[in-house]
Motif scaffolding. Sequence first.
Motif, PDB file in Angstrom:
ATOM      1  N   ALA A 101       0.415  -0.934  -0.253  1.00  0.00           N
ATOM      2  CA  ALA A 101      -0.056   0.361   0.353  1.00  0.00           C
ATOM      3  C   ALA A 101       0.762   0.868  -0.502  1.00  0.00           C
ATOM      4  CB  ALA A 101      -0.491  -0.212   1.374  1.00  0.00           C
ATOM      5  N   ILE A 102       0.103   2.345  -0.398  1.00  0.00           N
ATOM      6  CA  ILE A 102       1.036   3.509  -0.441  1.00  0.00           C
ATOM      7  C   ILE A 102       0.096   5.125   0.493  1.00  0.00           C
ATOM      8  CG2 ILE A 102       1.645   5.890  -1.723  1.00  0.00           C
ATOM      9  CD1 ILE A 102       1.262   3.919  -4.598  1.00  0.00           C
ATOM     10  N   ILE A 103       1.095   4.947   1.456  1.00  0.00           N
ATOM     11  CA  ILE A 103       0.690   6.184   1.860  1.00  0.00           C
ATOM     12  C   ILE A 103       1.915   7.360   1.513  1.00  0.00           C
ATOM     13  CG2 ILE A 103       0.016   7.911   3.782  1.00  0.00           C
ATOM     14  CD1 ILE A 103      -0.335   5.073   5.343  1.00  0.00           C
ATOM     15  N   SER A 104       1.147   8.334   0.717  1.00  0.00           N
ATOM     16  CA  SER A 104       2.335   9.310  -0.150  1.00  0.00           C
ATOM     17  C   SER A 104       2.161  10.671   0.897  1.00  0.00           C
ATOM     18  CB  SER A 104       1.605   9.773  -1.538  1.00  0.00           C
ATOM     19  OG  SER A 104       2.044  10.379  -2.301  1.00  0.00           O
ATOM     20  N   TYR A 105       2.496  10.880   1.601  1.00  0.00           N
ATOM     21  CA  TYR A 105       2.343  11.527   2.941  1.00  0.00           C
ATOM     22  C   TYR A 105       3.934  11.256   3.648  1.00  0.00           C
ATOM     23  CZ  TYR A 105      -0.214  14.237   6.838  1.00  0.00           C
ATOM     24  OH  TYR A 105      -0.431  15.600   7.499  1.00  0.00           O
ATOM     25  N   ASP A 106       4.112  12.822   4.196  1.00  0.00           N
ATOM     26  CA  ASP A 106       5.295  13.015   5.081  1.00  0.00           C
ATOM     27  C   ASP A 106       5.656  12.485   6.550  1.00  0.00           C
ATOM     28  OD1 ASP A 106       7.810  14.127   5.974  1.00  0.00           O
ATOM     29  OD2 ASP A 106       7.529  16.029   5.920  1.00  0.00           O
ATOM     30  N   TYR A 107       6.409  11.419   6.354  1.00  0.00           N
ATOM     31  CA  TYR A 107       6.612  11.129   7.102  1.00  0.00           C
ATOM     32  C   TYR A 107       6.866  11.634   8.951  1.00  0.00           C
ATOM     33  CZ  TYR A 107      10.822   9.994   6.341  1.00  0.00           C
ATOM     34  OH  TYR A 107      12.694  10.552   5.550  1.00  0.00           O
ATOM     35  N   LYS A 108       7.729  12.464   8.337  1.00  0.00           N
ATOM     36  CA  LYS A 108       7.819  13.870   9.523  1.00  0.00           C
ATOM     37  C   LYS A 108       7.167  14.534   9.925  1.00  0.00           C
ATOM     38  CE  LYS A 108      12.969  13.873   7.595  1.00  0.00           C
ATOM     39  NZ  LYS A 108      14.145  14.076   6.936  1.00  0.00           N
ATOM     40  N   ALA A 109       5.808  14.778   8.570  1.00  0.00           N
ATOM     41  CA  ALA A 109       5.190  15.669  10.041  1.00  0.00           C
ATOM     42  C   ALA A 109       4.109  15.485  11.295  1.00  0.00           C
ATOM     43  CB  ALA A 109       4.016  15.514   8.564  1.00  0.00           C
ATOM     44  N   PRO A 110       3.570  16.422  12.608  1.00  0.00           N
ATOM     45  CA  PRO A 110       3.426  15.984  13.179  1.00  0.00           C
ATOM     46  C   PRO A 110       2.200  14.976  13.310  1.00  0.00           C
ATOM     47  CG  PRO A 110       3.457  18.310  12.711  1.00  0.00           C
ATOM     48  CD  PRO A 110       3.982  17.746  11.719  1.00  0.00           C
ATOM     49  N   ASP A 111       1.225  14.885  12.259  1.00  0.00           N
ATOM     50  CA  ASP A 111       0.378  14.390  12.279  1.00  0.00           C
ATOM     51  C   ASP A 111       0.473  12.885  11.790  1.00  0.00           C
ATOM     52  OD1 ASP A 111       0.448  15.553  10.079  1.00  0.00           O
ATOM     53  OD2 ASP A 111      -2.255  15.690  10.325  1.00  0.00           O
ATOM     54  N   ALA A 112       1.851  12.871  11.520  1.00  0.00           N
ATOM     55  CA  ALA A 112       1.723  12.120  10.298  1.00  0.00           C
ATOM     56  C   ALA A 112       1.452   9.755  11.428  1.00  0.00           C
ATOM     57  CB  ALA A 112       3.225  11.505   9.791  1.00  0.00           C
ATOM     58  N   TYR A 113       1.994  10.124  12.463  1.00  0.00           N
ATOM     59  CA  TYR A 113       1.473   9.043  13.551  1.00  0.00           C
ATOM     60  C   TYR A 113       0.153   9.155  13.185  1.00  0.00           C
ATOM     61  CZ  TYR A 113       0.473   5.811  16.884  1.00  0.00           C
ATOM     62  OH  TYR A 113      -0.333   4.311  17.546  1.00  0.00           O
ATOM     63  N   GLU A 114      -0.814   9.707  13.319  1.00  0.00           N
ATOM     64  CA  GLU A 114      -2.354   9.885  13.256  1.00  0.00           C
ATOM     65  C   GLU A 114      -2.432   9.629  12.054  1.00  0.00           C
ATOM     66  OE1 GLU A 114      -6.488   9.693  14.298  1.00  0.00           O
ATOM     67  OE2 GLU A 114      -4.580   9.747  15.851  1.00  0.00           O
ATOM     68  N   VAL A 115      -1.778   9.875  10.686  1.00  0.00           N
ATOM     69  CA  VAL A 115      -2.305   9.627   9.532  1.00  0.00           C
ATOM     70  C   VAL A 115      -2.756   8.185   8.907  1.00  0.00           C
ATOM     71  CG1 VAL A 115      -1.835   9.593   7.025  1.00  0.00           C
ATOM     72  CG2 VAL A 115      -1.946  11.538   8.710  1.00  0.00           C
ATOM     73  N   LEU A 116      -1.476   7.613   9.283  1.00  0.00           N
ATOM     74  CA  LEU A 116      -1.330   5.998   9.570  1.00  0.00           C
ATOM     75  C   LEU A 116      -1.843   4.638  10.236  1.00  0.00           C
ATOM     76  CD1 LEU A 116       0.643   3.640   9.063  1.00  0.00           C
ATOM     77  CD2 LEU A 116       2.280   4.160  10.722  1.00  0.00           C
ATOM     78  N   ARG A 117      -2.567   5.667  11.357  1.00  0.00           N
ATOM     79  CA  ARG A 117      -3.268   5.266  12.497  1.00  0.00           C
ATOM     80  C   ARG A 117      -4.826   4.803  11.624  1.00  0.00           C
ATOM     81  NH1 ARG A 117      -7.541   6.480  15.946  1.00  0.00           N
ATOM     82  NH2 ARG A 117      -7.450   4.992  17.438  1.00  0.00           N
ATOM     83  N   ARG A 118      -4.960   5.975  10.899  1.00  0.00           N
ATOM     84  CA  ARG A 118      -6.265   6.352  10.198  1.00  0.00           C
ATOM     85  C   ARG A 118      -6.269   5.044   8.605  1.00  0.00           C
ATOM     86  NH1 ARG A 118      -6.001  11.517  10.950  1.00  0.00           N
ATOM     87  NH2 ARG A 118      -5.832  12.369   8.946  1.00  0.00           N
ATOM     88  N   PHE A 119      -5.104   5.264   8.387  1.00  0.00           N
ATOM     89  CA  PHE A 119      -5.178   4.370   7.293  1.00  0.00           C
ATOM     90  C   PHE A 119      -5.424   2.945   7.951  1.00  0.00           C
ATOM     91  CE2 PHE A 119      -2.177   1.655   4.515  1.00  0.00           C
ATOM     92  CZ  PHE A 119      -2.666   1.750   3.472  1.00  0.00           C
ATOM     93  N   LEU A 120      -4.370   2.311   9.390  1.00  0.00           N
ATOM     94  CA  LEU A 120      -4.402   1.286   9.843  1.00  0.00           C
ATOM     95  C   LEU A 120      -5.902   0.307   9.631  1.00  0.00           C
ATOM     96  CD1 LEU A 120      -1.756   0.960  11.444  1.00  0.00           C
ATOM     97  CD2 LEU A 120      -1.903  -0.169   9.220  1.00  0.00           C
ATOM     98  N   ILE A 121      -7.330   1.509  10.394  1.00  0.00           N
ATOM     99  CA  ILE A 121      -8.142   1.681  10.645  1.00  0.00           C
ATOM    100  C   ILE A 121      -8.997   1.234   9.682  1.00  0.00           C
ATOM    101  CG2 ILE A 121     -10.238   2.245  12.071  1.00  0.00           C
ATOM    102  CD1 ILE A 121      -8.443   3.587  14.005  1.00  0.00           C
ATOM    103  N   ALA A 122      -8.805   1.877   8.192  1.00  0.00           N
ATOM    104  CA  ALA A 122      -9.643   1.554   7.169  1.00  0.00           C
ATOM    105  C   ALA A 122      -9.433  -0.022   7.076  1.00  0.00           C
ATOM    106  CB  ALA A 122      -9.247   3.128   6.559  1.00  0.00           C
ATOM    107  N   MET A 123      -7.920   0.048   7.322  1.00  0.00           N
ATOM    108  CA  MET A 123      -7.589  -0.788   6.693  1.00  0.00           C
ATOM    109  C   MET A 123      -8.121  -2.438   7.005  1.00  0.00           C
ATOM    110  SD  MET A 123      -6.649  -0.232   3.085  1.00  0.00           S
ATOM    111  CE  MET A 123      -7.686   0.865   3.038  1.00  0.00           C
ATOM    112  N   MET A 124      -8.541  -2.649   8.063  1.00  0.00           N
ATOM    113  CA  MET A 124      -8.618  -3.389   9.028  1.00  0.00           C
ATOM    114  C   MET A 124      -9.476  -4.681   8.000  1.00  0.00           C
ATOM    115  SD  MET A 124      -6.419  -3.616  11.927  1.00  0.00           S
ATOM    116  CE  MET A 124      -7.056  -5.049  12.428  1.00  0.00           C
ATOM    117  N   PRO A 125     -10.543  -3.593   7.175  1.00  0.00           N
ATOM    118  CA  PRO A 125     -11.818  -5.162   6.968  1.00  0.00           C
ATOM    119  C   PRO A 125     -11.314  -5.869   5.837  1.00  0.00           C
ATOM    120  CG  PRO A 125     -13.249  -2.757   6.962  1.00  0.00           C
ATOM    121  CD  PRO A 125     -11.170  -2.967   7.622  1.00  0.00           C
TER     122      PRO A 125
END
Length: 64
Positions: free
Chosen positions: A34-58
């Motif tokens: 999967a691709i997450i085209s987002y700056d991993y150094k951004a302050p909210d990167a962890y939250e972006v990753l978390r939301r992505f994983l929650i969306a992918m759980m199904p």
Amino acid sequence: MHPTVTREEVERLAEAMAYKYNASESVTTGGYKAIISYDYKAPDAYEVLRRFLIAMMPYIDVGV
């Protein structure tokens, strides 16, 4: 997660991993990429990753 990752880059990675799993005679088929085209150094990167994983759980079969 990277700001400049491309679809082609992930497709090449998936193809290389398929060869690896085939060569090692793995019982699994590898997995999806999967691709997450987002700056991993951004302050909210962890939250972006978390939301992505929650969306992918199904779609994730943990196969425990």
